[in-house]
Design an enzyme around this catalytic site. Structure first.
Site, PDB file in Angstrom:
ATOM      1  N   LYS A 186       1.813  -4.602  26.675  1.00 57.73           N
ATOM      2  CA  LYS A 186       0.682  -3.715  26.958  1.00 57.73           C
ATOM      3  C   LYS A 186      -0.616  -4.507  26.925  1.00 57.73           C
ATOM      4  O   LYS A 186      -1.076  -4.941  25.871  1.00 57.73           O
ATOM      5  CB  LYS A 186       0.582  -2.581  25.941  1.00 57.73           C
ATOM      6  CG  LYS A 186      -0.394  -1.528  26.460  1.00 57.73           C
ATOM      7  CD  LYS A 186      -0.977  -0.645  25.409  1.00 57.73           C
ATOM      8  CE  LYS A 186      -2.234  -1.162  24.807  1.00 57.73           C
ATOM      9  NZ  LYS A 186      -3.387  -1.267  25.720  1.00 57.73           N
ATOM     10  N   THR A 240      -7.957  -5.768  12.649  1.00 57.32           N
ATOM     11  CA  THR A 240      -7.177  -5.611  11.424  1.00 57.32           C
ATOM     12  C   THR A 240      -6.852  -4.130  11.188  1.00 57.32           C
ATOM     13  O   THR A 240      -5.768  -3.780  10.742  1.00 57.32           O
ATOM     14  CB  THR A 240      -7.953  -6.200  10.223  1.00 57.32           C
ATOM     15  OG1 THR A 240      -8.125  -7.589  10.481  1.00 57.32           O
ATOM     16  CG2 THR A 240      -7.203  -6.027   8.918  1.00 57.32           C
ATOM     17  N   GLU A 261      -1.745 -10.792  14.601  1.00 57.00           N
ATOM     18  CA  GLU A 261      -2.868 -11.738  14.618  1.00 57.00           C
ATOM     19  C   GLU A 261      -4.124 -10.899  14.724  1.00 57.00           C
ATOM     20  O   GLU A 261      -4.395 -10.310  15.773  1.00 57.00           O
ATOM     21  CB  GLU A 261      -2.687 -12.694  15.807  1.00 57.00           C
ATOM     22  CG  GLU A 261      -3.434 -13.992  15.622  1.00 57.00           C
ATOM     23  CD  GLU A 261      -4.752 -13.981  16.338  1.00 57.00           C
ATOM     24  OE1 GLU A 261      -5.754 -13.583  15.677  1.00 57.00           O
ATOM     25  OE2 GLU A 261      -4.795 -14.340  17.517  1.00 57.00           O
ATOM     26  N   CYS A 295     -11.274 -14.661  17.813  1.00 55.88           N
ATOM     27  CA  CYS A 295     -10.894 -14.260  16.453  1.00 55.88           C
ATOM     28  C   CYS A 295     -11.165 -15.369  15.458  1.00 55.88           C
ATOM     29  O   CYS A 295     -11.401 -15.117  14.293  1.00 55.88           O
ATOM     30  CB  CYS A 295      -9.428 -13.860  16.430  1.00 55.88           C
ATOM     31  SG  CYS A 295      -8.400 -15.010  17.326  1.00 55.88           S
ATOM     32  N   GLU A 392     -16.491  -8.828  10.821  1.00 56.71           N
ATOM     33  CA  GLU A 392     -16.315  -9.505  12.109  1.00 56.71           C
ATOM     34  C   GLU A 392     -17.210  -8.846  13.151  1.00 56.71           C
ATOM     35  O   GLU A 392     -17.083  -7.653  13.433  1.00 56.71           O
ATOM     36  CB  GLU A 392     -14.851  -9.406  12.549  1.00 56.71           C
ATOM     37  CG  GLU A 392     -14.590 -10.166  13.829  1.00 56.71           C
ATOM     38  CD  GLU A 392     -13.134 -10.131  14.253  1.00 56.71           C
ATOM     39  OE1 GLU A 392     -12.569  -9.031  14.387  1.00 56.71           O
ATOM     40  OE2 GLU A 392     -12.568 -11.215  14.459  1.00 56.71           O
TER      41      GLU A 392
END
Ligand code: TXE
Length: 493
Positions: A186, A240, A261, A295, A392
């Site tokens: 996907k 996350t 990840e 990332c 982040e």
């Protein structure tokens, strides 16, 4: 040459689901728009998959795994197909690059020197590994012969993000195919076009039906994949927050294997004995590369107090020299963020940085009023407890923090819920080793930053996820280890 391609490339873009080597509409016939983040115009209406399509695609992958010719192929034969796919990507370099640029906003210079060439290499590397999957012979006590063999995990759901659409696709697909798995991939809703284009090449390469299936759509498609009982393994790259949900859902109906990840907030430590030019350049590319949408971006830059002012001056100079503009222009260093949501999220963090007392020394605004651009931004006087030092941002925002002492900086650098990457700039090998050993991070760079190749394992500690991609470790995420113990007569000893 690429500038003349977009119209032709768009008109030939694939917008349907790819199941069993066929192009089909979604069961609901609903579509979603994919937008060019530079022009803010709709590029294409793409068929939107839903749960019913997930069921069909998973069944196709299941049948291909259990009954198709794929499982009977040797590693060499699988490798040859993967190699063919790699060659076809190289043959389609221009249309794939163009689709990647218009769908994601990445500058042409990056797409043609990083995303495409690396994707080609990743497939080549795993094509080689496909014929090199080996168990061990294990000496055991008694009249027994023992060996291990590695077998494919089965049907894999692979959910990928939009920051490196083509590369993320091949990070996921190449090892799974080398291992002998079948898969349902996907792509991210923001960037489905290169993933779908690959469907054409998959047919041309000669992969058997159902081995690779591609479902464009939103998070509900990913969710349905993680819940589907026909899926043996889920591989996910993304936030996350969603990573936690993937983990929960993958355990609700049985026990799926998972690799995650997720996000990061990587520290980059600049000692006073560094090569200043290298350190400034590494920190710059470590944050602003790919518009900060990486990332492993080294967004917490810890600078030794002795070189703090000089480092800031040089970094601001470099940030201001960064050329923003049309991603199709070869001179452009820096394109738009992937979409309006991401742009607004980043601008929100910049406001937070200002209001919490960090000093904005360059950037800080949207650039222009068309296209989702954010100026390369640098904050100094950042404190560890500020939001911009903890969360982040996933945009072009560098936070510079001052430090005095190696032990102090190690402890501050590790004081994060994330653990994807870390960097250290120093000419002292003892310092470099102390920091690399102390960092709780999946990758530590010394006098460089954000460099990986097909054979270097990549993944996180802590909330950045688990499991490794790339290299041989990446392959073993898709393999089960079977131990075979054969009783033989004592005479054979
Ligand atoms: O991520 P999501 P988004 C971080 C980055 C970014 C933030 C949000 O900080 O700003 O995440 O980005 C699919 N079950 N990263 O919203 O939602 C979704 O459709 C299964 C870091 O894009 O995590 C997409 O295909 N799948 C990161 C993929 O998950 C679900 C790269 C990622 O989307 C799902 C991207 C669900 N419940 C963002 N919900 C990195 N590690 O590189 C969504 N998805």
């Amino acid at each position: 040459m690429l500038r003349s391609l977009p119209k032709r490339v768009i008109s030939s873009a694939r917008t349907q689901l790819f199941i069993n080597n066929q192009w089909v509409n979604s069961k609901s016939r609903q579509t979603f728009k994919t937008i060019n983040p530079y022009t803010e115009e709709v590029i294409a209406e793409v068929q939107q998959s839903n749960e019913a399509d997930v069921d069909i695609a998973v069944k196709a992958a299941r049948t291909a795994f259990d009954k198709g010719p794929w499982r009977r192929m040797s590693g060499k034969e699988r490798g040859n197909l993967i190699l063919k796919l790699s060659d076809l990507i190289a043959d389609n370099f221009s249309p794939l690059s163009t689709l990647e640029i218009i769908d994601s906003g990445k500058p042409i210079k990056d797409v043609t020197t990083i995303d495409l060439p690396f994707s080609i290499d990743f497939y080549k590397y795993y094509a080689g590994l496909a014929n090199n999957i080996r168990g061990k012979t294990i000496p055991i006590t008694g009249p027994y012969t023992c060996y291990t063999r590695y077998e494919p995990v089965g049907v894999c759901a692979q959910i990928i993000p939009w920051n490196y659409p083509l590369m993320m696709q091949c990070w996921k697909m190449a090892p799974a195919l080398a291992a002998g798995c079948t898969l349902v991939l996907k792509p991210a809703e923001q960037t489905p076009l290169t993933a779908l284009k690959l469907g054409e090449l998959i047919i041309q390469a000669g992969f058997p039906e159902g081995v690779i299936n591609i479902l464009p759509g939103y998070g509900d498609v990913g969710r349905a994949l993680t819940l589907h009982p026909g899926v043996d393994k889920v591989a996910f790259t993304g936030s996350t927050e969603v990573g936690c949900e993937v983990m929960r859902n993958s355990g609700t109906k049985g026990l799926k294997r998972i690799s995650l990840e997720c996000g990061g907030k990587s520290p980059h430590i600049i000692f006073d004995d560094c090569d200043m030019e290298c350190a400034v350049a590494c920190a710059h590319f470590g944050v602003f590369g790919n518009m900060g949408q990486s990332c492993i971006a080294g967004t917490r830059v810890y600078v030794h107090e002795k070189i703090y002012d000089q480092f800031i001056e040089n970094s601001v100079y470099m940030a201001r020299a960064r050329l923003l503009g049309d991603p199709m222009d070869i001179r452009t260093h820096h394109g738009p963020q992937v979409d309006q949501t991401q742009m607004e999220k980043i601008l929100g963090y910049i406001e937070k940085g200002k209001s919490e007392g960090a000093k904005l020394v360059t950037g800080g605004n949207r650039w222009g009023n068309k296209g989702y651009f954010v100026e390369p931004t640098i904050f100094t006087d950042v404190k560890d407890e500020m939001t911009i030092a903890k969360e982040e941002i996933f945009g072009p925002v560098m936070s510079i923090l001052k430090f005095k002492d190696i032990n102090e900086v190690i402890s501050r650098a590790n004081n994060s819920k994330y653990g994807l990457g870390a960097g250290v700039q120093t000419m002292d090998i003892e310092k470099a080793l102390k920091v690399t050993n102390a960092m709780k991070a999946g990758t530590v760079y010394v006098n460089c930053y954000d460099y990986q190749t097909e054979n270097t394992p990549f993944g996180g500690y802590k909330q950045s996820g688990f499991g490794r991609e790339l290299g041989e470790d990446g392959l073993y995420q898709y393999l089960e280890c079977k131990t075979v113990i054969i009783k033989n007569s004592a005479d054979t000893l």
